[in-house]
Motif scaffolding. Structure first.
Motif: not given
Ligand code: SAM
Length: 270
Positions: A182-186, A195-198, A209-217
């Protein structure tokens, strides 16, 4: 539209596999035992719910994530349990039952805006029997790792943070490997929202076999805001205590637990 959350796909699998213990289970159990039926609001994959069901407690579960609910149901069915589980956002909670206790662990402000959290408290109030209790925990925004240093303008100038390099993998029971990054975006200090990018990765036999990228506020709250929000929703006997000891909170406490009661008879909001 609900604020972004990341508890889907690979992350939900990670949650079901690795997030199965913690002192919150015993802490919230006391409240459930004191008032049933109970609702585990934002129950996730059932970290608290499953042990309670196993012990014969009357607890339903609700979460916004269909993936988390499905994994919770699968785990329950493996043990011959058949819980009532619902997929709904907490600010639109609309269930057929009324509860003596509603508890919410690790979910205030997670994937929800302040307006939605205010609405959630109203929905919780409506789902409690008169005299019923709401119990929730919340991590203070100035706790280590919550990005307190990002609130002033010089902190915010360092955003977005760089992506992290590959790190440690967690290995599941069947050998599947997982990694979360994870990293902080804003950070918006007016909205008190980070807002974090996860990112979530899954490997089998060494192959991705799988990779997801989502935002978490995450909407962040100080103690007295939560107390006032609960009181505004009509709750009485609102308390804030140190988690999970119920001691008077001090500046050293990173987690606080709030309890609030729906008035026993006349509706305080009428
Ligand atoms: C940190 S996890 C906690 C899960 C569980 N309570 C526990 O302690 O293991 C937060 C949970 O909140 C759920 N959630 C996020 N936004 C929500 C919303 N708007 N309504 C209901 N649940 C939500 C997520 O899907 C996730 O399962």
């Amino acid at each position: 539209m609900t604020a972004p959350t990341w508890h889907h796909g690979v992350t939900a699998r990670w949650w079901a596999e690795f997030n199965t213990s913690g002192p919150e289970i015993e802490y919230f159990r006391r409240h459930v035992e004191a008032g049933q039926p109970a609702l585990d609001l934002a129950c996730g994959t059932g970290r608290l719910l499953l042990p309670y069901l196993r012990d014969g407690l009357d607890v339903d579960g609700c979460d916004v994530s269909a993936d988390m609910i499905e994994l919770c149901r699968e785990a329950a069915e493996r043990e011959g349990l058949a819980p009532r589980l619902y997929t709904q956002p907490k600010h639109q909670l609309d269930l057929p039952r009324r509860y003596r206790t509603i508890f919410m662990c690790g979910a205030l402000g997670v994937g929800s805006t302040r307006a939605e959290d205010v609405q959630s408290l109203d929905r919780v109030y409506e789902h409690l029997e008169p005299g019923g209790r709401f119990v929730l925990d919340n991590e203070v925004p100035y706790a280590e790792g919550n990005g307190w240093e990002l609130w002033p303008s010089e902190g915010r100038r360092t955003l977005p943070r760089a992506r992290r390099p590959a790190g440690k993998r967690d290995v599941g029971a069947d050998g599947t490997e997982y990694e979360l990054r994870s990293r902080v975006l804003d950070l918006d200090p007016l909205e008190q929202r980070i807002t974090r990018e996860m990112q979530a990765f899954m490997w089998r036999d060494g192959e991705l076999v799988a990779a997801d990228e989502q935002l978490l506020t995450l909407t962040l709250y100080l103690k007295d805001e939560i107390v006032l929000m609960l009181e505004r929703a009509g709750f009485v006997e609102v308390t804030a205590r140190a988690a999970l000891t119920d001691a008077e909170p001090t500046a050293a406490d990173d987690f606080l637990v709030y309890t609030a009661r729906r008035p026993p008879s006349a509706d305080a909001r009428a």
